[in-house]
Design an enzyme around this catalytic site. Structure first.
Site, mmCIF file in Angstrom:
data_model
loop_
_atom_site.group_PDB
_atom_site.id
_atom_site.type_symbol
_atom_site.label_atom_id
_atom_site.label_comp_id
_atom_site.label_asym_id
_atom_site.label_seq_id
_atom_site.Cartn_x
_atom_site.Cartn_y
_atom_site.Cartn_z
ATOM 1 N N VAL A 1 0.735 -1.228 -0.127
ATOM 2 C CA VAL A 1 0.022 0.013 0.102
ATOM 3 C C VAL A 1 1.001 1.379 -0.044
ATOM 4 O O VAL A 1 0.461 2.143 -0.814
ATOM 5 C CB VAL A 1 -0.850 0.010 1.273
ATOM 6 C CG1 VAL A 1 -2.169 0.897 0.998
ATOM 7 C CG2 VAL A 1 -1.407 -1.321 1.622
ATOM 8 N N HIS B 1 -28.975 8.720 -10.797
ATOM 9 C CA HIS B 1 -28.180 8.710 -12.089
ATOM 10 C C HIS B 1 -27.903 10.082 -12.353
ATOM 11 O O HIS B 1 -28.731 11.260 -12.053
ATOM 12 C CB HIS B 1 -29.254 8.183 -13.009
ATOM 13 C CG HIS B 1 -28.520 8.377 -14.531
ATOM 14 N ND1 HIS B 1 -27.545 7.572 -14.976
ATOM 15 C CD2 HIS B 1 -28.687 9.468 -15.510
ATOM 16 C CE1 HIS B 1 -27.222 7.985 -16.245
ATOM 17 N NE2 HIS B 1 -27.822 8.967 -16.646
HETATM 18 P P1 NAI Z 1 2.589 -3.803 3.068
HETATM 19 O O1 NAI Z 1 2.727 -5.102 3.867
HETATM 20 O O2 NAI Z 1 1.621 -3.220 2.422
HETATM 21 O O3 NAI Z 1 3.480 -4.135 1.929
HETATM 22 C C1 NAI Z 1 5.002 -4.601 2.085
HETATM 23 C C2 NAI Z 1 5.355 -5.128 0.459
HETATM 24 O O4 NAI Z 1 6.656 -5.260 0.624
HETATM 25 C C3 NAI Z 1 4.910 -6.515 0.205
HETATM 26 O O5 NAI Z 1 4.327 -6.487 -1.113
HETATM 27 C C4 NAI Z 1 6.030 -7.511 0.568
HETATM 28 O O6 NAI Z 1 5.798 -8.481 -0.425
HETATM 29 C C5 NAI Z 1 7.263 -6.439 0.096
HETATM 30 N N1 NAI Z 1 8.347 -6.887 0.535
HETATM 31 C C6 NAI Z 1 8.760 -7.430 1.624
HETATM 32 N N2 NAI Z 1 9.963 -7.703 1.676
HETATM 33 C C7 NAI Z 1 10.496 -7.143 0.668
HETATM 34 C C8 NAI Z 1 11.777 -7.615 -0.009
HETATM 35 N N3 NAI Z 1 12.714 -8.035 0.729
HETATM 36 N N4 NAI Z 1 12.094 -6.958 -1.147
HETATM 37 C C9 NAI Z 1 11.004 -6.554 -2.010
HETATM 38 N N5 NAI Z 1 9.930 -6.599 -1.495
HETATM 39 C C10 NAI Z 1 9.542 -6.975 -0.227
HETATM 40 O O7 NAI Z 1 3.383 -2.954 3.762
HETATM 41 P P2 NAI Z 1 3.546 -1.095 3.668
HETATM 42 O O8 NAI Z 1 3.152 -0.771 2.245
HETATM 43 O O9 NAI Z 1 4.711 -0.847 4.195
HETATM 44 O O10 NAI Z 1 2.375 -0.704 4.627
HETATM 45 C C11 NAI Z 1 2.434 -0.979 6.026
HETATM 46 C C12 NAI Z 1 1.066 -0.957 6.450
HETATM 47 O O11 NAI Z 1 0.457 0.336 6.433
HETATM 48 C C13 NAI Z 1 0.239 -2.057 6.082
HETATM 49 O O12 NAI Z 1 -0.197 -3.072 6.639
HETATM 50 C C14 NAI Z 1 -1.100 -1.243 5.527
HETATM 51 O O13 NAI Z 1 -2.212 -1.734 5.913
HETATM 52 C C15 NAI Z 1 -0.782 0.157 6.202
HETATM 53 N N6 NAI Z 1 -1.289 1.460 5.268
HETATM 54 C C16 NAI Z 1 -2.373 1.311 4.808
HETATM 55 C C17 NAI Z 1 -2.760 2.236 3.750
HETATM 56 C C18 NAI Z 1 -4.206 2.478 3.298
HETATM 57 O O14 NAI Z 1 -4.963 1.896 4.111
HETATM 58 N N7 NAI Z 1 -4.444 3.159 2.241
HETATM 59 C C19 NAI Z 1 -1.587 3.190 3.314
HETATM 60 C C20 NAI Z 1 -0.401 3.231 3.755
HETATM 61 C C21 NAI Z 1 -0.144 2.051 4.504
#
Ligand code: NAI
Ligand code: FAD
Length: 462
Positions: free
Chosen positions: A179, A441
């Site tokens: 995200v 609509h």
């Molecule tokens: P995330 O868990 O959404 O994504 C992390 C990504 O990094 C995953 O796709 C994972 O496969 C990848 N990843 C992990 N290790 C890696 C590596 N060694 N090399 C390359 N890719 C790797 O975590 P993110 O984006 O950091 O967000 C953290 C939290 O913040 C999330 O749980 C989310 O729910 C929350 N958040 C929510 C938002 C929303 O509701 N719009 C916006 C921003 C954050």
């Protein structure tokens, strides 16, 4: 020293919302917050600042791509990042003041400083000891990083640094296509950066319906974002002004590098419990460092509760808020409840993503008999007028009963449209219930109705 019914440690969406509900239920309540501002990660370095920058960059994109098509002629705007950051900060400040006002209105005490639980019913902040019948831990989360990747918040940044860049980078590498990576990658891509997203898995947005993942990736690619999927980042090396990211492709173990001015590490977040004194109290934790709770947010230690990012479940502000309200109701002797099956998730890219309930992938895996009603925004009049025809609404319903099991939207204001389906699901509705509800609509919401119709005899405009 003051005595309270409830002390909440952490003034984020979980903590501050919970405190207001506690006060509304007649409990003498205080919130301890160490960062110097209420609102937590979400308001200060998360949801709100990122949405301000998404709005500004989206407006810029709209002005430079669509205005002349609508006969709005004249000089295109240019980007002044410091002014954009001032706008972002003013949005934060206004909201922080708003929470302070709500605390005064509801008579919630705001104790500034870092809290430590020094005994059952005892929270110490600096030299002051406060007592409470109930303590709620709502201390949130912090960014994770990777081995051989040092976040300096200058060249290699977490989301916090990325929300405060001084200039638009020429080249940006985003590690993680979750995200944060996609939202903040979109911001800087729209502002002119060449953005490459490196993701460990072979698809973006893990956990989302794969229909959405694929279509969103296609759309972001069209917008100029580059993707390297199935790539494990090995290290990030920096000079004073540049970085070099080395990754290994998982399919054949080949190594490659990408240069960047800024590297954003967006590989997830972990619970934040430092300095709380939990070990001494014997508070049980999960293997992933979350505080263990029962179904009523109680820890194993009498009188200590935990909510929000610091416990299990999705790390989302609205999930933390719902738990804040429910824990307040539980402490007040009511039946606090959160329906974890119906928590929407939204990604604020363009097109926006919104999702609730089960994905098609999960239904297939479970062998559940389901039907799909899908409607493309191409058939929606409002979307056509607004240059927003990319994407679709997909409703998944039980094959026999027609009960809605999940919905996945990619398209304009998806994050708003999803709530009609959330309410329907809370009431155990069938797709037909939405299909038979009159929708104004021309609205984007008609696409939701059309998807519901597509679960039955068919959409009209498909
Ligand atoms: P995330 O868990 O959404 O994504 C992390 C990504 O990094 C995953 O796709 C994972 O496969 C990848 N990843 C992990 N290790 C890696 C590596 N060694 N090399 C390359 N890719 C790797 O975590 P993110 O984006 O950091 O967000 C953290 C939290 O913040 C999330 O749980 C989310 O729910 C929350 N958040 C929510 C938002 C929303 O509701 N719009 C916006 C921003 C954050
Ligand atoms: P937090 O908001 O993290 O608040 C915890 C607070 O506790 C902090 O202010 C911290 O300073 C304080 N604290 C910690 N320890 C102590 C202590 N010992 N004493 C005193 N105070 C302490 N979620 C969404 O739903 N929608 C989004 O659009 C969204 N966008 C995001 C964008 C970014 C860039 C990030 C990083 C996150 C985003 N999130 C979003 C996730 C959201 O911010 C979190 O899920 C939410 O803030 C969790 O709320 P919380 O109350 O559990 O914890």
């Amino acid at each position: 020293m003051s005595n309270y019914d409830v002390i909440i440690i952490g003034g984020g969406p979980g903590g501050y919302v919970g405190a207001i509900r506690c006060a509304q239920l007649g409990l003498k309540t205080a919130v301890v917050e160490g960062r110097g501002a209420l609102g937590g990660t979400c308001l200060n370095v998360g949801c709100i600042p990122s949405k301000a920058l998404l709005h500004a960059s989206e407006s810029y994109h709209e002005a430079t791509t669509n205005f002349t098509k609508m006969g709005l002629m004249g000089k295109s705007p240019s980007v002044d990042l410091p002014t954009m950051m001032d706008y972002k900060q003013s949005v934060i400040d206004g909201n922080v003041q708003g929470i302070e006002f709500l605390f005064k209105k509801n008579k919630v005490d705001y104790i500034q400083g870092w809290g430590k639980i020094t005994g059952v019913g005892e929270v110490t902040v600096g030299d002051d000891v406060h007592t409470a019948k109930n303590i709620v831990i709502a201390t949130g989360s912090e960014p994770t990083t990777l081995p051989n990747v040092e976040v300096d918040e200058k060249i290699v940044v977490s989301s916090t640094g990325a929300l405060a860049l001084k200039k638009v980078p020429k080249k940006m590498v985003v590690i993680g296509a979750g995200v944060i990576g996609l939202e903040l990658g979109s911001v800087y891509s729209r502002l002119g950066a060449e953005v490459t997203v490196v993701e460990f898995l072979d698809h973006i947005t893990p956990g989302m319906d794969s229909d959405i993942s694929k279509t969103l990736q296609r759309s972001l690619k069209k917008q100029g974002l580059k993707f390297v999927l199935g790539a494990a980042v090995q290290k990030v090396e920096t000079t004073k002004t540049k970085a070099k990211v080395t990754y290994k492709l998982r399919k054949n173990d080949t190594e490659a590098t990408i240069d960047a001015d800024i590297v954003l590490v967006a590989t997830g977040r972990k619970p934040y419990t430092a300095g709380l004194g939990l070990e001494a109290l014997g508070v049980e934790m999960t293997e992933r460092g979350q505080i263990k709770t029962d179904a009523h947010w109680r820890t194993n230690v009498e009188g200590i509760y935990a909510i929000g990012d610091v416990i299990t479940g999705p790390m989302l502000a609205h999930k933390a808020e719902d738990e804040g309200i429910a824990v307040a109701e539980t402490i007040a002797g009511q039946a606090g409840h959160v329906n974890y099956d119906i928590i929407p998730g939204v990604i604020y890219t363009t097109p926006e993503v919104a999702s609730v309930g089960l994905t098609e992938d999960a239904l297939k895996e479970a062998g559940h008999a389901y039907k799909v009603g899908k409607f493309n925004f191409m058939g929606n009049g409002r979307a056509k007028a607004n240059f927003a025809t990319e994407g679709f609404v997909k409703i998944l319903a039980d094959a026999k009963t027609d009960r809605i099991l999940g919905a996945h939207i990619l398209g304009p204001v998806a994050g708003e449209l999803i709530h009609e389906i959330c309410v329907a699901m809370e009431f155990g509705a069938a797709a037909e219930d939405i299909a038979r509800t009159c929708h104004a609509h021309p609205t984007y919401s008609e696409a939701v109705r059309e998807a519901a119709l597509a679960c039955g005899d068919g959409a009209i405009h498909a």
